[in-house]
Design an enzyme around this catalytic site. Structure first.
Site, PDB file in Angstrom:
ATOM      1  N   HIS A 354       0.820  -1.214   0.000  1.00  0.00           N
ATOM      2  CA  HIS A 354       0.000   0.000   0.000  1.00  0.00           C
ATOM      3  C   HIS A 354       0.850   1.258   0.000  1.00  0.00           C
ATOM      4  O   HIS A 354       0.607   2.194  -0.764  1.00  0.00           O
ATOM      5  CB  HIS A 354      -0.900   0.016   1.239  1.00  0.00           C
ATOM      6  CG  HIS A 354      -2.006  -0.985   1.186  1.00  0.00           C
ATOM      7  ND1 HIS A 354      -2.878  -1.179   2.227  1.00  0.00           N
ATOM      8  CD2 HIS A 354      -2.389  -1.851   0.223  1.00  0.00           C
ATOM      9  CE1 HIS A 354      -3.746  -2.115   1.907  1.00  0.00           C
ATOM     10  NE2 HIS A 354      -3.468  -2.546   0.706  1.00  0.00           N
ATOM     11  N   ARG A 461      -4.512  -0.755 -13.860  1.00  0.00           N
ATOM     12  CA  ARG A 461      -4.297  -1.917 -12.996  1.00  0.00           C
ATOM     13  C   ARG A 461      -5.487  -2.068 -12.053  1.00  0.00           C
ATOM     14  O   ARG A 461      -5.536  -1.453 -10.989  1.00  0.00           O
ATOM     15  CB  ARG A 461      -3.005  -1.749 -12.195  1.00  0.00           C
ATOM     16  CG  ARG A 461      -1.762  -1.506 -13.052  1.00  0.00           C
ATOM     17  CD  ARG A 461      -0.539  -1.351 -12.155  1.00  0.00           C
ATOM     18  NE  ARG A 461       0.691  -1.147 -12.899  1.00  0.00           N
ATOM     19  CZ  ARG A 461       1.248   0.036 -13.130  1.00  0.00           C
ATOM     20  NH1 ARG A 461       0.656   1.138 -12.675  1.00  0.00           N
ATOM     21  NH2 ARG A 461       2.368   0.143 -13.799  1.00  0.00           N
ATOM     22  N   ARG A 497      -6.823  -3.979 -17.309  1.00  0.00           N
ATOM     23  CA  ARG A 497      -6.317  -5.334 -17.095  1.00  0.00           C
ATOM     24  C   ARG A 497      -7.143  -6.010 -16.009  1.00  0.00           C
ATOM     25  O   ARG A 497      -7.397  -5.417 -14.958  1.00  0.00           O
ATOM     26  CB  ARG A 497      -4.843  -5.283 -16.682  1.00  0.00           C
ATOM     27  CG  ARG A 497      -4.206  -6.658 -16.518  1.00  0.00           C
ATOM     28  CD  ARG A 497      -2.708  -6.552 -16.278  1.00  0.00           C
ATOM     29  NE  ARG A 497      -2.389  -5.903 -15.013  1.00  0.00           N
ATOM     30  CZ  ARG A 497      -1.162  -5.529 -14.654  1.00  0.00           C
ATOM     31  NH1 ARG A 497      -0.150  -5.728 -15.479  1.00  0.00           N
ATOM     32  NH2 ARG A 497      -0.945  -4.960 -13.480  1.00  0.00           N
ATOM     33  N   GLU A 596       3.780 -11.939 -21.478  1.00  0.00           N
ATOM     34  CA  GLU A 596       4.701 -12.012 -20.351  1.00  0.00           C
ATOM     35  C   GLU A 596       5.375 -13.376 -20.267  1.00  0.00           C
ATOM     36  O   GLU A 596       6.542 -13.490 -19.915  1.00  0.00           O
ATOM     37  CB  GLU A 596       3.953 -11.769 -19.034  1.00  0.00           C
ATOM     38  CG  GLU A 596       3.235 -10.449 -18.955  1.00  0.00           C
ATOM     39  CD  GLU A 596       2.279 -10.406 -17.774  1.00  0.00           C
ATOM     40  OE1 GLU A 596       2.604  -9.702 -16.801  1.00  0.00           O
ATOM     41  OE2 GLU A 596       1.228 -11.061 -17.821  1.00  0.00           O
ATOM     42  N   ASP A 620       7.842  -8.757 -16.511  1.00  0.00           N
ATOM     43  CA  ASP A 620       7.732 -10.199 -16.292  1.00  0.00           C
ATOM     44  C   ASP A 620       8.360 -10.991 -17.425  1.00  0.00           C
ATOM     45  O   ASP A 620       8.942 -12.056 -17.196  1.00  0.00           O
ATOM     46  CB  ASP A 620       6.266 -10.602 -16.111  1.00  0.00           C
ATOM     47  CG  ASP A 620       5.825 -10.492 -14.653  1.00  0.00           C
ATOM     48  OD1 ASP A 620       6.688 -10.679 -13.771  1.00  0.00           O
ATOM     49  OD2 ASP A 620       4.645 -10.220 -14.401  1.00  0.00           O
ATOM     50  N   ARG A 630      13.128 -10.391  -9.847  1.00  0.00           N
ATOM     51  CA  ARG A 630      13.615  -9.005  -9.770  1.00  0.00           C
ATOM     52  C   ARG A 630      13.486  -8.391  -8.384  1.00  0.00           C
ATOM     53  O   ARG A 630      14.070  -7.347  -8.101  1.00  0.00           O
ATOM     54  CB  ARG A 630      12.879  -8.129 -10.790  1.00  0.00           C
ATOM     55  CG  ARG A 630      11.377  -7.969 -10.565  1.00  0.00           C
ATOM     56  CD  ARG A 630      10.768  -7.125 -11.678  1.00  0.00           C
ATOM     57  NE  ARG A 630       9.354  -6.845 -11.482  1.00  0.00           N
ATOM     58  CZ  ARG A 630       8.378  -7.618 -11.880  1.00  0.00           C
ATOM     59  NH1 ARG A 630       8.656  -8.737 -12.509  1.00  0.00           N
ATOM     60  NH2 ARG A 630       7.109  -7.283 -11.678  1.00  0.00           N
ATOM     61  N   CYS A 667       3.735  -2.089 -22.227  1.00  0.00           N
ATOM     62  CA  CYS A 667       3.284  -1.396 -21.010  1.00  0.00           C
ATOM     63  C   CYS A 667       4.227  -1.613 -19.832  1.00  0.00           C
ATOM     64  O   CYS A 667       3.929  -1.189 -18.713  1.00  0.00           O
ATOM     65  CB  CYS A 667       1.871  -1.831 -20.630  1.00  0.00           C
ATOM     66  SG  CYS A 667       1.727  -3.572 -20.190  1.00  0.00           S
TER      67      CYS A 667
END
Length: 746
Positions: A354, A461, A497, A596, A620, A630, A667
């Site tokens: 968050h 998102r 998405r 991805e 990804d 990562r 993206c």
């Protein structure tokens, strides 16, 4: 052997200082290996300094120092491998230090202490008689050095930071880019939820203290909630509304008061109630209820802060601070007025927690996963936070501060220059139109002035509203959010998405515990396994779009064609149901998939027969092609989006998409980086989606380069053997075109 290793490691870890830890290390290692001498040399400013010894002259500690090019100890450091000699004196690199009184020793075994590719020091054992140390002795010392590397490195940081004259560097993971210079504010890190049980002298006084603390909490939460509602971030505001409800007399607020009435001090009452309920919730079987324990803990710590350090947030408006804490929750971050918060540094937390989400939305530099940053006293010390590189500098020298201030000032001026052209279309000098879209997750980010200059929203998102709720958002709640997103974009396209959680994006009320989460239950896999949730989201998207043609739906983490086919069936089901329920004909949105998973690279012809577009998730895709997590600091340095293998995969993707008449965009983070944008345009991508902070810079850059020049450069780039060579060619290209100042400051 294992017991000895464990005992030595634990004894060193328990030491309170670097000096005592090293003394324990050499003493116990000498006994464990039954040698006459054990010494340790620590690397300081490219010199190996004798820092502890059992067997050499004690007065030589701190006095014996050598560069890496000298002596046998230097040879070990230089080679980064063990050196085992029966008679050290006959080796050409042998160098005698008279002050150490080591003339009697012949047998020599030394191994490097290395932490994440960085040399920390060298540990040495010696004996008077000439003999080769055995393989088992060598293996023992190497194992010990490997186990102790992180402990020694940590204690070295702690020792160095007590000397404010010496700049100290901590490393973490970039959660929100930027650079900040400010004094540190350690907040909440020293407050434990487990307070001592203390009886109070006056129940009325303690009751009043508790009431005042709870009222301050309520006022703060209400103020924050209203602020985010004004900024059209209802999904963020809901976090703080939920905490307000917990403070009611009918909830935890009443429990705190009853505990005080039983004769406990306010701090003890809050602690006792919190610990009791946390234990009860953790024992529950239901994952959602089990996860509510974290809410109780967060509220308890928030209330304890108001009791123990109520004035800690009363800072001068003209004195921004870098907040340093073990973990920062969304409420704590929002407590700070933007002008007071220069940056965030935490020991825990992920890049999609968050706090990290809010930090990016507010434009506050932040790094997470900074080991040991709270193990030393940095409160009120001057800090330089370089989130671009994931670095925190403590007590930097005046020269370093001046250098970073110049970088900040220069970047501010550059941003003004970039923003002046933001409203102009992104067209290369030879007329190639490049469409720049926005990656978004918070409504406040979409509605900002800078977002109005984007060609649309290339990635919304939808998991962000899910992550900021305390439960799965209802269909009507999702409709409301999606309508606001579509409205904020005007008449421009919006790619939404579907829910993409799992991996590094867990939901607090739907925990997923896996050994390998990035290869596990995430993205479309989770949605298809829960059609009751997936259909609600699809229905909400379709209703929000209504009869407009803005909406495009994007499927994450697709790894096979069956997942596309199943999704299309659910979409058709939702479409049919809504047309019947609403007695209308909704517009059927375009459908796309995220590229991805590498396997999909080899099925693009089949993909093209099923969907309308592809959006490349470079983060990804890079992670899976390189087999690198990562977010894992041990291997994150291997994550390189400019690896020639990655670039060849991206070129293959755009070529095949064009061959099969499949619309394609990027993206991932690569699209928002100057080098990345140049490469993608060179390959033939003309749709790039990025975070809003990158839009102005990338637009400014692309308006000053030729597509033809970039295409000619690409052939050479794809033949390079590593990412550094690729970056070198691109850096030369920018210098040649007087554009080198467009590369992000670091």
């Amino acid at each position: 052997m294992l017991n000895m290793l464990r005992d030595i490691t634990q004894a060193v870890a328990r030491a309170s200082s670097l000096e005592s830890a090293l003394n324990v290390l050499v003493s116990q290692t000498r006994l464990a290996m039954a040698t006459h001498c054990c010494s340790i040399y620590i690397l300081e400013q490219q010199h190996l300094v004798l820092s502890a010894t059992e067997g050499l002259e004690k007065s030589a500690v701190g006095r014996v120092s050598m560069p890496l090019s000298e002596g046998l100890v230097g040879l070990v450091a230089e080679r980064e491998e063990a050196v085992n000699l029966a008679d050290a004196r006959i080796h050409p690199r042998f160098k005698l230090f008279p002050e150490a009184a080591e003339e009697e020793y012949r047998a020599f075994l030394a191994v490097p202490i290395i932490f994440q590719k960085q040399l920390v020091g060298v540990i040495v054992v010696q004996q008077p008689e000439a003999r080769q140390f055995s393989e088992s002795e060598e293996a023992f010392l190497m194992t010990l050095a490997a186990q102790l590397a992180v402990v020694v490195r940590s204690l070295k940081h702690k020792a160095a930071i007590t000397n404010v004259q010496q700049q100290v560097l901590f490393s973490g993971v970039n959660a929100s880019s930027g650079i900040a210079i400010a004094h540190g504010l350690v907040l909440g890190g020293v407050i434990s939820l487990e307070q001592a049980d203390v009886r109070c002298i006056d129940i009325d006084v303690e009751t009043q203290r508790l009431k005042l603390a709870m009222q301050r909490c309520k006022d703060m939460l209400s103020s924050i909630s209203q602020r985010f509602e004004r900024e059209n971030s209802a999904e963020v505001a809901s976090i703080f509304t939920a905490f307000q409800l917990l403070l009611d007399d009918s909830s935890l607020g009443g429990e705190y008061a009853r505990e005080v009435a039983l004769g406990w001090q306010a701090e003890s009452a809050v602690s006792r109630v919190s610990v009791r309920y946390i234990k009860q919730f953790l024992e529950m079987e239901d994952p959602y209820l089990k996860e509510r324990a974290s809410d109780i803990r967060e509220l308890g710590q928030k209330l304890l802060r108001q009791l123990i350090e109520p004035g800690r947030l009363e800072l001068e408006p003209d004195k921004p601070v870098i907040l340093v804490a073990k973990e920062v929750d969304a409420t704590l971050l929002a407590e700070f007025p933007r002008q007071k918060l220069a940056g965030i540094v935490t020991e825990r937390g992920g890049v999609n927690a968050h706090a990290a989400i809010l930090a990016r939305a507010l434009g506050v530099p932040a790094i997470v996963g900074v080991d040991d940053v709270l193990s030393i006293d940095i409160d009120q010390k001057l800090l330089v936070l370089n989130a671009n590189r994931g670095q925190l500098l403590v007590s930097p020298s005046p020269a370093v501060i001046e250098e970073y201030q110049l970088l900040i000032d220069a970047d501010v001026e550059k941003q003004k220059q970039f923003s002046a052209e933001l409203s102009l279309p992104s067209v290369t000098t030879d007329g190639q139109r490049i469409h720049l879209y926005l990656n978004a997750g918070l409504l406040s980010g979409i509605a900002s002035e800078i977002a109005e200059c984007a060609d649309g929203i290339g990635l919304y998102r939808t998991e962000i509203p899910f992550m900021l709720h305390q439960r799965f958002p209802s269909e009507s709640e999702q409709i409301n959010v999606y309508r606001q997103v579509l409205s904020a974009a005007g008449d421009r396209p919006v790619v939404m998405r579907t829910l993409d959680v799992g991996g590094d994006k867990p939901l607090p009320y739907f925990p997923i515990k896996e050994d390998n989460p990035f290869l596990g239950w995430r993205g479309i896999r989770l949605s298809l396994d829960h059609p009751e949730l997936f259909l609600v989201q699809l229905r909400a998207m379709l209703q929000a779009a209504g009869n407009g043609n803005q909406l495009q739906i994007l499927l994450p983490m697709v790894s096979n064609l069956d997942e596309i086919d199943q999704t299309l069936k659910y979409l058709e089901q939702a479409f049919t149901e809504l047309n019947q329920e609403l007695n209308t004909i909704l517009v059927r949105p375009k459908i796309g998939v995220m590229l991805e998973v590498p396997a999909l690279l080899y099925q693009l012809q089949d993909v093209a027969s099923r969907v309308d577009f592809v959006s490349v998730g470079s983060n990804d895709l890079t992670q899976y092609l390189l087999a690198v997590d990562r977010n894992n600091p041990s291997v994150s340095s291997l994550f390189d989006s400019y690896h020639p293998g990655i670039l060849r995969a991206l070129k293959r993707a755009v070529d095949e998409c064009k061959q099969y008449d499949l619309d394609v965009s990027v993206c991932g983070e690569l699209a928002g980086e100057p080098y990345g944008a140049l490469l993608l345009v060179a390959m033939g991508y003309n749709k790039l989606s990025m975070n809003q902070g990158s839009l102005a810079r990338i637009n400014f850059l692309l308006r000053r380069v030729s597509k033809q020049q970039l295409t000619e450069l690409l052939g050479s780039i794809l033949q390079q053997s590593n990412g550094n060579q690729v970056r070198g060619i691109l850096a030369h290209f920018l210098r040649k075109n007087n554009l080198s100042d467009l590369v992000n400051i670091d």
